[in-house]
Design an enzyme around this catalytic site. Structure first.
Site, mmCIF file in Angstrom:
data_model
loop_
_atom_site.group_PDB
_atom_site.id
_atom_site.type_symbol
_atom_site.label_atom_id
_atom_site.label_comp_id
_atom_site.label_asym_id
_atom_site.label_seq_id
_atom_site.Cartn_x
_atom_site.Cartn_y
_atom_site.Cartn_z
ATOM 1 N N HIS A 1 28.910 -79.269 26.447
ATOM 2 C CA HIS A 1 29.657 -78.413 27.572
ATOM 3 C C HIS A 1 28.945 -77.982 28.520
ATOM 4 O O HIS A 1 29.268 -77.636 29.416
ATOM 5 C CB HIS A 1 30.693 -77.635 26.637
ATOM 6 C CG HIS A 1 29.816 -77.022 26.279
ATOM 7 N ND1 HIS A 1 29.284 -77.145 24.575
ATOM 8 C CD2 HIS A 1 30.159 -75.338 25.785
ATOM 9 C CE1 HIS A 1 28.704 -75.897 24.389
ATOM 10 N NE2 HIS A 1 29.367 -74.730 25.086
ATOM 11 N N LYS B 1 23.457 -76.339 32.870
ATOM 12 C CA LYS B 1 22.676 -74.892 32.669
ATOM 13 C C LYS B 1 21.491 -75.750 33.015
ATOM 14 O O LYS B 1 20.673 -74.403 33.494
ATOM 15 C CB LYS B 1 23.063 -74.435 31.476
ATOM 16 C CG LYS B 1 24.297 -72.984 31.303
ATOM 17 C CD LYS B 1 24.408 -72.275 30.065
ATOM 18 C CE LYS B 1 26.172 -71.699 30.105
ATOM 19 N NZ LYS B 1 26.229 -71.293 28.832
ATOM 20 N N HIS C 1 27.563 -74.489 36.925
ATOM 21 C CA HIS C 1 26.789 -75.346 35.735
ATOM 22 C C HIS C 1 27.881 -76.350 35.507
ATOM 23 O O HIS C 1 27.107 -77.441 35.502
ATOM 24 C CB HIS C 1 26.388 -74.293 34.724
ATOM 25 C CG HIS C 1 27.561 -73.701 33.833
ATOM 26 N ND1 HIS C 1 28.545 -72.838 34.026
ATOM 27 C CD2 HIS C 1 27.859 -74.916 32.864
ATOM 28 C CE1 HIS C 1 29.463 -72.504 33.068
ATOM 29 N NE2 HIS C 1 29.239 -73.498 32.742
ATOM 30 N N HIS D 1 35.975 -76.788 30.982
ATOM 31 C CA HIS D 1 35.786 -76.139 29.892
ATOM 32 C C HIS D 1 36.124 -74.271 30.052
ATOM 33 O O HIS D 1 36.479 -73.501 28.882
ATOM 34 C CB HIS D 1 34.512 -75.874 28.396
ATOM 35 C CG HIS D 1 33.648 -75.686 28.887
ATOM 36 N ND1 HIS D 1 32.501 -76.092 30.067
ATOM 37 C CD2 HIS D 1 32.964 -74.853 28.813
ATOM 38 C CE1 HIS D 1 31.772 -75.427 30.588
ATOM 39 N NE2 HIS D 1 31.794 -74.243 29.751
ATOM 40 N N HIS D 2 35.925 -74.123 31.324
ATOM 41 C CA HIS D 2 36.441 -73.578 31.704
ATOM 42 C C HIS D 2 37.306 -72.355 33.024
ATOM 43 O O HIS D 2 37.799 -71.639 33.248
ATOM 44 C CB HIS D 2 34.586 -72.577 32.655
ATOM 45 C CG HIS D 2 33.984 -71.932 32.273
ATOM 46 N ND1 HIS D 2 33.554 -70.731 30.789
ATOM 47 C CD2 HIS D 2 32.106 -72.421 31.946
ATOM 48 C CE1 HIS D 2 31.990 -71.247 30.328
ATOM 49 N NE2 HIS D 2 31.594 -71.763 31.004
ATOM 50 N N ASP E 1 35.133 -72.774 22.518
ATOM 51 C CA ASP E 1 33.628 -72.192 23.352
ATOM 52 C C ASP E 1 33.752 -70.895 22.926
ATOM 53 O O ASP E 1 32.081 -70.036 22.840
ATOM 54 C CB ASP E 1 33.265 -72.745 25.075
ATOM 55 C CG ASP E 1 31.947 -72.452 25.107
ATOM 56 O OD1 ASP E 1 31.081 -72.210 24.851
ATOM 57 O OD2 ASP E 1 32.241 -71.884 26.908
#
Length: 514
Positions: free
Chosen positions: A372, A376, A401, A427-428, A456
């Protein structure tokens, strides 16, 4: 049972018995009762393949047609030409072959008036085995005629049975190839093997007993059972099986091959690590050599499917391991522990199962979740490791990222990496549309993205990061509740609540202090 016990298995255990178990059906179609009586008398002691005859009598073409509708296994029909009409017998033959689609029954046309149906014309125009004057059918000639007709019928039935069996083998090859899990593969194997045994032995399906046993060294687990074995649910020792089953299965394992007996067999589908799938069947009629050849062909195809499934499993396991190691490397670069990806992976699996994904798909989602934060890898260390809050410019760089991770795996054809691309990218995102990178709102966010988001955030809040201390678990749970319909999808929050105890247990089991 030890290896010495195998000495008591008879040498001819795999020699099939080829017998026609029911009498051969012979239909006499004639309007003269005396013809019926004489024919039955002459053939009263006749046997073919150690099997006697069973007579059916019809005194008109109409009666014969009704009997053909009732019996689909008439071997020979002795039909008179002239009955209720001068050509009743000929019309009956056309009905049998064309309307009833019966091509197997051997038809012998008999007449007392040859001039009404010339032999040369009839032989060419009608699908019959022979054409005889009734005065020719003495005892010896009738005996010879029946031998020839029954041999022909036997060959036709055998060819039809083999054709149907081959069609089943071909059909099963496709179904077994498409099986997605070991469980499905075993179920389909038992299903098609049952059909093939019924087809080969002409035994009713309900009369069969079958076992599918997974054996790993000396441990045996019953996979599926029917018939006489329906009461068995667990097998830890082969000696718990009935003697005949125990004997064949033990030999099958010991010799690592298929074992065929008169009315039972055990098939060995070898696998890696000294394990195999054993399929045991009993309760069917005797198998011929051709039947056994078909079953061996099926076994060969099935073994290929099991080999393919095992290879696929090994490839997926290798892929999962690589994904996990890569995810752990990324977390280490972020100065976070590998337990973070373990916890997130387990939580995503639990939520995926709760929200309707299959076990197989939930495992893939779990396997993809360690990536995920794949992106990064492209974030500079001074931003990634900054102990305090990021300024606006740094935060903008950090947000990239998700796109970096997405671009790295978006073109993969592997399902796990496809899930990883989706999770990395979404996922953000937030349910209310305030997330990044695209400000997606509500169900614009894929369900997998919504699941990964909650997993997360839960883990990030519950554990130390370089820029913050862990929150107490009660405050984390309260935050999840407060953010329902804002950050998190209500459906996913409901799934979290339902599985809260299990998720907290995972959080404790993989604590970073351990």
């Amino acid at each position: 049972m030890n290896n010495d016990d195998l000495l008591f298995i008879e040498d001819d255990i795999e020699t099939p018995i080829s017998l026609h178990l029911s009498p051969w059906k012979v239909m006499i179609v004639d309007d003269d009762k005396e013809v019926h009586a004489v024919t039955k008398l002459v053939l009263s002691s006749f046997e073919w393949d150690d099997t006697p005859l069973h007579f059916l009598s019809a005194y008109s073409a109409y009666e014969a047609e009704q009997l053909f509708l009732e019996h689909d296994d008439i071997a020979v029909a002795l039909i008179d030409v002239v009955m209720e009409t001068d050509d009743a017998g000929l019309r009956l033959i056309r009905t049998i072959r064309n309307e009833l689609s019966n091509k197997a029954t051997r038809i012998v046309l008999r007449t007392g008036q040859p001039g009404q149906a010339p032999e040369r014309k009839i032989i060419r125009e009608y699908d019959i085995s022979d054409y005889k004057n009734k005065t020719e059918l003495s005892g010896i000639k009738l005996d010879t005629l029946m031998c020839s007709a029954l041999r022909s019928y036997q060959n036709i039935v055998s060819l039809n049975k083999n054709k149907t069996g081959l069609e089943l083998v071909v059909e099963s090859s496709s179904a077994l190839f498409d099986a997605m899990t070991y469980e499905t593969l075993i179920d389909e194997t038992i299903n098609y093997l049952s059909k093939l045994v019924v087809q080969c032995s002409q035994t009713p399906a309900y009369a069969l007993s079958c076992l599918g046993i997974y054996c790993n060294t000396s441990v045996f687990h019953l996979i599926e059972s029917r018939g006489d074995f329906a009461h068995l649910s667990e097998l830890n020792d082969i000696d718990k099986l009935p003697d005949n089953a125990s004997l064949l299965i033990t030999q099958c394992i010991f010799e690592q091959r298929h074992i065929f007996a008169a009315n039972a067999f055990a098939m060995n589908m070898p696998s890696s690590s000294n394990s195999a799938i054993i399929f045991y069947f009993e309760g069917f009629s005797a198998l011929s050599e051709q039947d056994i050849a078909l079953l061996n062909l099926f076994a060969t195809n099935t073994k290929t499917s099991f080999d393919n499934e095992e290879l696929r499993h090994e490839l997926e396991e290798g892929q999962r391991e690589i994904v996990y190691l890569l995810g752990e490397a990324i977390e280490r670069r972020s100065k976070e522990t590998g337990n973070h990806i373990r916890r997130v992976a387990e939580i995503t699996r639990i939520l995926a199962l709760e929200l309707g994904y299959s076990v197989a798909e939930s495992e893939k989602i779990k396997s993809a979740s360690p990536l995920h934060d794949l992106g990064k890898i492209g974030i500079p260390d001074n931003i990634l490791h900054k102990p305090g809050a990021l300024n606006a410019e740094e935060w903008k760089i950090m947000q990239t990222h998700v796109e970096i991770g997405y671009e790295l795996v978006r073109y993969s054809s592997q399902s796990i990496l496809q899930y990883a691309a989706l999770i990395s990218y979404q996922h953000h995102e937030k349910w209310d549309g305030s997330g990044y990178p695209n400000g997606l709102k509500g169900e614009e966010i894929d369900l997998i993205g919504r699941i990964a988001s909650l997993a997360d955030v839960f883990d990030a809040l519950a554990h130390d990061r370089c820029y913050k201390k862990a929150w107490p678990i009660e405050e984390v749970i309260q935050f999840i509740d407060d953010q329902e319909g804002l950050h998190f999808a209500p459906l996913v929050v409901a799934a979290f609540r339902k599985n809260k105890a299990q998720i907290i247990s995972i959080n404790e089991r993989y604590n970073d202090d351990f």
